[in-house]
Design an enzyme around this catalytic site. Structure first.
Site, PDB file in Angstrom:
ATOM      1  N   HIS A  61       0.099   0.255 -26.415  1.00  0.00           N
ATOM      2  CA  HIS A  61      -1.085   0.342 -25.602  1.00  0.00           C
ATOM      3  C   HIS A  61      -2.257   0.491 -26.366  1.00  0.00           C
ATOM      4  CE1 HIS A  61       2.079   1.849 -22.538  1.00  0.00           C
ATOM      5  NE2 HIS A  61       1.949   0.217 -22.277  1.00  0.00           N
ATOM      6  N   GLU A  64      -4.836   3.480 -26.629  1.00  0.00           N
ATOM      7  CA  GLU A  64      -4.375   4.914 -26.982  1.00  0.00           C
ATOM      8  C   GLU A  64      -4.558   5.106 -28.517  1.00  0.00           C
ATOM      9  OE1 GLU A  64      -1.040   4.488 -23.226  1.00  0.00           O
ATOM     10  OE2 GLU A  64      -0.287   4.937 -25.293  1.00  0.00           O
ATOM     11  N   HIS A 160       2.300   7.370 -28.291  1.00  0.00           N
ATOM     12  CA  HIS A 160       1.279   7.063 -27.261  1.00  0.00           C
ATOM     13  C   HIS A 160       0.528   8.128 -27.092  1.00  0.00           C
ATOM     14  CE1 HIS A 160       3.396   3.378 -25.403  1.00  0.00           C
ATOM     15  NE2 HIS A 160       4.503   3.948 -26.369  1.00  0.00           N
ATOM     16  N   GLU A 224       4.595  10.983 -26.234  1.00  0.00           N
ATOM     17  CA  GLU A 224       3.213  11.298 -25.552  1.00  0.00           C
ATOM     18  C   GLU A 224       2.422  12.296 -26.091  1.00  0.00           C
ATOM     19  OE1 GLU A 224       1.887   9.151 -23.534  1.00  0.00           O
ATOM     20  OE2 GLU A 224       3.553   7.872 -22.632  1.00  0.00           O
TER      21      GLU A 224
HETATM   22 ZN   LIG Z   1       1.078   4.217 -23.651  1.00  0.00          ZN
END
Ligand SMILES: [Zn+2]
Length: 340
Positions: A61, A64, A160, A224
């Protein structure tokens, strides 16, 4: 983000034509470097005894930024021989055009494209195929060839940051293992990274981490690390343990890990996967509530046209709510506490 315009990532982003595909060279310390394609680079130690094959992906992404900054710093430290790898390691900067525009994706969420589909209708679909080819080349050329998931020395951490605040700032999604055992060593490593919240996925998905777990027996996780911030605005101190452990992972034969019973792990099972099917899809809670906020049984969580989605248990918590996804895609996960 380094301000140096000559880093591997900067050249990949702004001068991709200067990255010679599949070109390898040797550093003075014996490490073999291969620039596979823009945004993908591998390092292999001189010793053929290397025991692990490690993939670190970031920027799947594009907005990020913290993981991209962490991985860029590791790549440059390896290239400048400030650190030396003991293992085969591949760095992937996933969605370069989205990184440049500071957006999650350009046309389609890259982290929903790692399935069997071979369509190449937009740049994300083309990139997903390219990344699958490179990961295949990397894992198939290792000497470990795990015959089973449990003895695998293959690792994939897909790094992420989340869109919203989270009550549990750092957490991982453990891809569905089809009955294989959860790996205790990996949980200890994650805990050492200050990642103590584990989400156990209960079904196949089209994410990058499920893809490498399923196809290459890798110990794979979507990790994350906190909330999305623009380049340069990340509080790098909050990532110090992740940076320290990733550095140990690469540079030591084995990282130093806490015993499992000292890891303050918080484990959740995925309870509901709620996809958006109509343009009327609505979430029935405030836009800014953090990930892992719990609801009582019966609470209305979402409606989709005539369909209602309610909490099925007390303390069922919401994760990754996003009403703006494309039709057919996941708009909300709910999770409940469990033991591993
Ligand atoms: Zn992500």
């Amino acid at each position: 983000m380094s301000t140096d315009s000559n880093t591997f990532l900067a050249r990949s982003r702004f001068f991709p034509e200067t990255i010679q595909p599949k070109q390898s060279f040797q550093l003075r310390n014996g490490t073999t470097v291969e620039t596979c394609c823009p945004g993908v680079i591998t390092f292999a130690p001189a010793s053929i005894q290397s025991t692990k094959s490690i993939v670190l992906s970031s920027g799947v992404h594009g907005n990020e930024t913290a993981p991209i900054e962490i991985c860029e710093a590791l790549v440059e430290a390896l290239l400048q021989e400030k650190i030396k790898t003991q293992h085969r390691v591949m760095f992937i900067f996933g969605n370069l055009p989205a990184i440049n525009s500071g957006e999650r994706f350009v046309e389609e969420n890259l982290n929903r494209l790692f399935n069997a589909s071979l369509s190449i209708d937009n740049q994300e679909q083309v990139r997903a195929q390219e990344l699958k080819r490179e990961v295949h080349r990397f894992f198939e050329n290792d000497s470990t060839h795990p015959s089973s998931h449990s003895d695998s020395k293959r690792i994939h951490y897909d790094l992420h940051t989340a869109i919203r605040e989270s009550k549990n700032q750092k957490f991982v999604v453990y891809p569905y293992l089809h009955g294989h055992e959860y790996n205790k060593q990996q949980l200890r490593f994650l805990s050492a990274c200050a990642v103590n919240t584990i989400l156990l996925s209960q079904s196949p998905t089209s994410t990058f981490s499920y893809y490498t777990s399923r196809n290459y027996n890798a110990h794979s996780f979507t990790i994350e690390l906190g909330k999305v911030k623009p380049f340069g605005q990340n509080d790098m101190a909050s990532f110090s343990k992740v940076i320290e452990m990733l550095t140990q992972l690469i540079t030591q034969q084995e990282p130093i890990l806490p015993p499992l019973d000292e890891c303050p792990l918080d484990v959740f099972d995925v309870k509901q996967v709620i996809d958006k099917h109509t343009a009327d899809f609505k979430l029935h809670f405030a836009d800014n509530i953090p990930n892992f906020t719990g609801f009582q049984k019966g609470s209305l969580l979402a409606t989709d046209g005539d369909k209602e989605y309610r909490a099925l248990e007390d303390d069922e918590a919401i994760v990754f709510p996003n009403a703006n996804v494309a039709l057919g895609q996941r708009a909300l996960l709910t999770v409940v506490r469990c033991e591993i």
